[in-house]
Design a protein around this motif. Structure first.
Motif, mmCIF file in Angstrom:
data_model
loop_
_atom_site.group_PDB
_atom_site.id
_atom_site.type_symbol
_atom_site.label_atom_id
_atom_site.label_comp_id
_atom_site.label_asym_id
_atom_site.label_seq_id
_atom_site.Cartn_x
_atom_site.Cartn_y
_atom_site.Cartn_z
ATOM 1 N N GLU A 118 0.839 -1.182 0.000
ATOM 2 C CA GLU A 118 0.000 0.000 0.000
ATOM 3 C C GLU A 118 0.882 1.242 0.000
ATOM 4 O OE1 GLU A 118 -2.301 -0.569 3.490
ATOM 5 O OE2 GLU A 118 -3.674 -2.005 2.557
ATOM 6 N N ALA A 119 0.431 2.278 -0.698
ATOM 7 C CA ALA A 119 1.198 3.507 -0.815
ATOM 8 C C ALA A 119 0.646 4.570 0.128
ATOM 9 C CB ALA A 119 1.160 4.013 -2.261
ATOM 10 N N THR A 120 1.516 5.476 0.532
ATOM 11 C CA THR A 120 1.101 6.554 1.426
ATOM 12 C C THR A 120 0.628 7.789 0.667
ATOM 13 O OG1 THR A 120 3.383 7.340 1.542
ATOM 14 C CG2 THR A 120 2.657 5.798 3.247
ATOM 15 N N SER A 121 0.914 7.859 -0.624
ATOM 16 C CA SER A 121 0.506 9.011 -1.427
ATOM 17 C C SER A 121 0.321 8.572 -2.873
ATOM 18 C CB SER A 121 1.554 10.125 -1.356
ATOM 19 O OG SER A 121 2.739 9.725 -2.030
ATOM 20 N N LEU A 122 -0.310 9.442 -3.648
ATOM 21 C CA LEU A 122 -0.531 9.144 -5.062
ATOM 22 C C LEU A 122 0.795 9.059 -5.809
ATOM 23 C CD1 LEU A 122 -2.979 8.638 -6.850
ATOM 24 C CD2 LEU A 122 -3.023 11.077 -7.401
ATOM 25 N N LEU A 123 1.748 9.912 -5.463
ATOM 26 C CA LEU A 123 3.058 9.878 -6.115
ATOM 27 C C LEU A 123 3.771 8.562 -5.834
ATOM 28 C CD1 LEU A 123 5.239 11.295 -7.746
ATOM 29 C CD2 LEU A 123 6.049 12.351 -5.634
ATOM 30 N N THR A 124 3.718 8.109 -4.582
ATOM 31 C CA THR A 124 4.332 6.825 -4.232
ATOM 32 C C THR A 124 3.643 5.680 -4.953
ATOM 33 O OG1 THR A 124 4.911 7.676 -2.039
ATOM 34 C CG2 THR A 124 4.953 5.289 -2.328
ATOM 35 N N LEU A 125 2.328 5.758 -5.076
ATOM 36 C CA LEU A 125 1.576 4.728 -5.791
ATOM 37 C C LEU A 125 2.065 4.608 -7.228
ATOM 38 C CD1 LEU A 125 -0.878 2.752 -5.529
ATOM 39 C CD2 LEU A 125 -2.293 4.609 -6.423
ATOM 40 N N LEU A 126 2.256 5.737 -7.890
ATOM 41 C CA LEU A 126 2.734 5.712 -9.276
ATOM 42 C C LEU A 126 4.165 5.195 -9.361
ATOM 43 C CD1 LEU A 126 1.241 9.050 -10.656
ATOM 44 C CD2 LEU A 126 0.437 6.721 -11.056
ATOM 45 N N GLN A 127 4.975 5.503 -8.386
ATOM 46 C CA GLN A 127 6.355 4.989 -8.374
ATOM 47 C C GLN A 127 6.361 3.471 -8.229
ATOM 48 O OE1 GLN A 127 7.958 7.336 -5.173
ATOM 49 N NE2 GLN A 127 8.686 8.961 -6.535
ATOM 50 N N MET A 128 5.418 2.957 -7.443
ATOM 51 C CA MET A 128 5.306 1.507 -7.295
ATOM 52 C C MET A 128 4.871 0.866 -8.604
ATOM 53 S SD MET A 128 3.527 1.513 -3.512
ATOM 54 C CE MET A 128 3.049 -0.221 -3.556
ATOM 55 N N VAL A 129 3.956 1.514 -9.317
ATOM 56 C CA VAL A 129 3.516 0.997 -10.622
ATOM 57 C C VAL A 129 4.688 1.017 -11.601
ATOM 58 C CG1 VAL A 129 1.981 1.375 -12.592
ATOM 59 C CG2 VAL A 129 1.122 1.697 -10.259
ATOM 60 N N GLU A 130 5.428 2.108 -11.623
ATOM 61 C CA GLU A 130 6.553 2.231 -12.558
ATOM 62 C C GLU A 130 7.646 1.214 -12.239
ATOM 63 O OE1 GLU A 130 8.976 5.787 -14.793
ATOM 64 O OE2 GLU A 130 8.303 6.128 -12.734
ATOM 65 N N SER A 131 7.724 0.804 -10.988
ATOM 66 C CA SER A 131 8.716 -0.196 -10.593
ATOM 67 C C SER A 131 8.274 -1.616 -10.919
ATOM 68 C CB SER A 131 9.005 -0.076 -9.087
ATOM 69 O OG SER A 131 9.563 1.179 -8.781
ATOM 70 N N SER A 143 0.465 17.029 -14.994
ATOM 71 C CA SER A 143 1.794 16.619 -15.464
ATOM 72 C C SER A 143 2.354 15.466 -14.643
ATOM 73 C CB SER A 143 2.756 17.816 -15.388
ATOM 74 O OG SER A 143 2.845 18.294 -14.054
ATOM 75 N N LEU A 144 1.502 14.776 -13.912
ATOM 76 C CA LEU A 144 1.970 13.762 -12.968
ATOM 77 C C LEU A 144 2.697 12.607 -13.654
ATOM 78 C CD1 LEU A 144 1.863 13.347 -9.906
ATOM 79 C CD2 LEU A 144 -0.164 11.932 -10.228
ATOM 80 N N LEU A 145 2.293 12.281 -14.877
ATOM 81 C CA LEU A 145 2.902 11.143 -15.572
ATOM 82 C C LEU A 145 4.067 11.545 -16.472
ATOM 83 C CD1 LEU A 145 -0.236 9.037 -16.591
ATOM 84 C CD2 LEU A 145 1.068 9.018 -14.457
ATOM 85 N N ASN A 146 4.344 12.834 -16.560
ATOM 86 C CA ASN A 146 5.454 13.295 -17.392
ATOM 87 C C ASN A 146 6.778 12.702 -16.905
ATOM 88 O OD1 ASN A 146 3.524 14.777 -18.671
ATOM 89 N ND2 ASN A 146 4.383 16.786 -18.161
ATOM 90 N N ASN A 147 7.640 12.399 -17.850
ATOM 91 C CA ASN A 147 8.977 11.863 -17.545
ATOM 92 C C ASN A 147 8.917 10.537 -16.807
ATOM 93 O OD1 ASN A 147 10.232 14.260 -18.637
ATOM 94 N ND2 ASN A 147 9.769 15.304 -16.707
ATOM 95 N N THR A 148 7.862 9.760 -17.066
ATOM 96 C CA THR A 148 7.771 8.413 -16.519
ATOM 97 C C THR A 148 7.569 7.431 -17.667
ATOM 98 O OG1 THR A 148 5.344 8.285 -16.274
ATOM 99 C CG2 THR A 148 6.574 9.401 -14.515
ATOM 100 N N GLU A 149 7.615 6.156 -17.368
ATOM 101 C CA GLU A 149 7.343 5.121 -18.359
ATOM 102 C C GLU A 149 5.905 4.621 -18.245
ATOM 103 O OE1 GLU A 149 10.231 2.064 -17.879
ATOM 104 O OE2 GLU A 149 11.944 3.371 -18.332
#
Length: 308
Positions: free
Chosen positions: A224-237, A252-258
């Motif tokens: 489980e993630a503590t924030s939306l940004l952490t959640l997206l980092q977990m998905v990207e990982s 712009s939350l998804l900018n510069n991500t895969e």
């Protein structure tokens, strides 16, 4: 004439229920302990019921006292709203509004809306607090906030509620993930097993659970993630996929991500962005104006993008 408790007596009860200590409660009310004790005794005698149990070591509120306590809080809150209303009469849109916003709304909506609010209502002052929904609603009840921007569904019984616009959920995954197949994607059980969530307390977690069967995502509850940004980092990982609000996707939350986001097939799961306040709020004019500004400045823009 029937006995009527004073606001001061009711405030003594509320303070004691919070502190469960006569000395600290008296300090919170800026009175001596004997004054507070006498006021509570008068309240009990006037109502004809015992509100407080006390001995040398412990203080507790009786079951009858708890019922009276809830009514006392409502009366005190309504009284404060009455004073604010009297002060604001004839001077609309000049108040200091204490606005709460949940973390999955604040960074995406406020930068667009607040400049427009300042432009339209230069004398209106807004102070902000970001917190979880339950905490914001508690602060509204305690008269520590005036309004809150939250996401429905949520229990808002007893509050003034203005639904502003729908915010659909999109699936977010790494580029090439099987969950992204098709122009508009579904969330079958085998995909729901990979769904990552925010931690307990975030309404976005409950909205994601409602979008699929809870049984399908039990296996992922340990992540489980503590924030939306952490959640997206977990998905990207590569840990899984996530359901993300459209307002976050359009930022712009998804900018510069895969990561890639795709709309879900109709009827897509959604949340409803709403502005809430106490039903007795003195700031009815400000409530209506802020609701309209958010709807026009952000909600209609989101709808326009959605139909393009």
């Amino acid at each position: 004439m029937a006995y009527l408790p004073s606001l001061r007596q009711l405030s003594y009860l509320v303070a004691l229920a919070k502190e469960l200590n006569f000395t600290r409660a008296a300090q919170a009310c800026f009175v001596g302990q004997s004054t507070l004790s006498a006021g509570l005794k008068e309240l009990e005698d006037g109502l004809g019921i015992q509100l407080v149990e006390r001995d040398r070591q412990n203080v507790s509120i009786t079951p009858a006292g708890l019922e009276v306590l809830e009514r006392a809080k409502a009366i005190l809150t309504a009284s404060e709203d009455l004073v604010e209303y009297a002060g604001a009469t004839g001077k609309p849109m000049t108040a200091n509004i204490r606005l709460g916003v949940i973390p999955t709304i604040a960074p995406f909506l406020l930068p667009t809306v607040l400049p427009e609010v300042r432009k339209q209502f230069p004398d209106l002052k807004i102070t902000l607090r970001e917190d979880l929904t339950a905490n914001l609603l508690a602060r509204i009840a305690d008269h520590k906030l005036d309004f809150a921007l939250i996401a429905l569904p949520y229990d808002v019984s007893g509050l003034r509620v203005e639904e502003l616009f729908d915010d659909n959920f999109w699936i977010v995954a790494r580029e090439g993930d099987p969950a992204l197949k098709g122009k508009e994607v579904m969330l079958p059980a085998k995909m729901a097993e990979r769904l990552l969530l925010l931690e307990e307390g975030h309404c976005l977690r409950e909205h994601s659970l409602q979008a699929c069967k809870k049984a399908d995502i039990q296996k992922n509850e340990a992540m489980e993630a503590t924030s939306l940004l952490t959640l997206l980092q977990m998905v990207e990982s590569g840990f899984g996929i996530a359901l993300i609000p459209e307002m976050a996707v359009k930022s712009s939350l998804l900018n510069n991500t895969e990561l890639v986001a795709k709309a879900m097939a109709a009827p897509a799961p959604k949340r409803v962005i709403a502005l809430v306040a106490r039903s007795s709020t003195a700031h009815v004019t400000e409530f209506a104006a802020l609701s309209q500004c958010i709807r026009e400045r952000f909600g209609e823009g989101l709808q326009k993008v959605r139909t393009q």
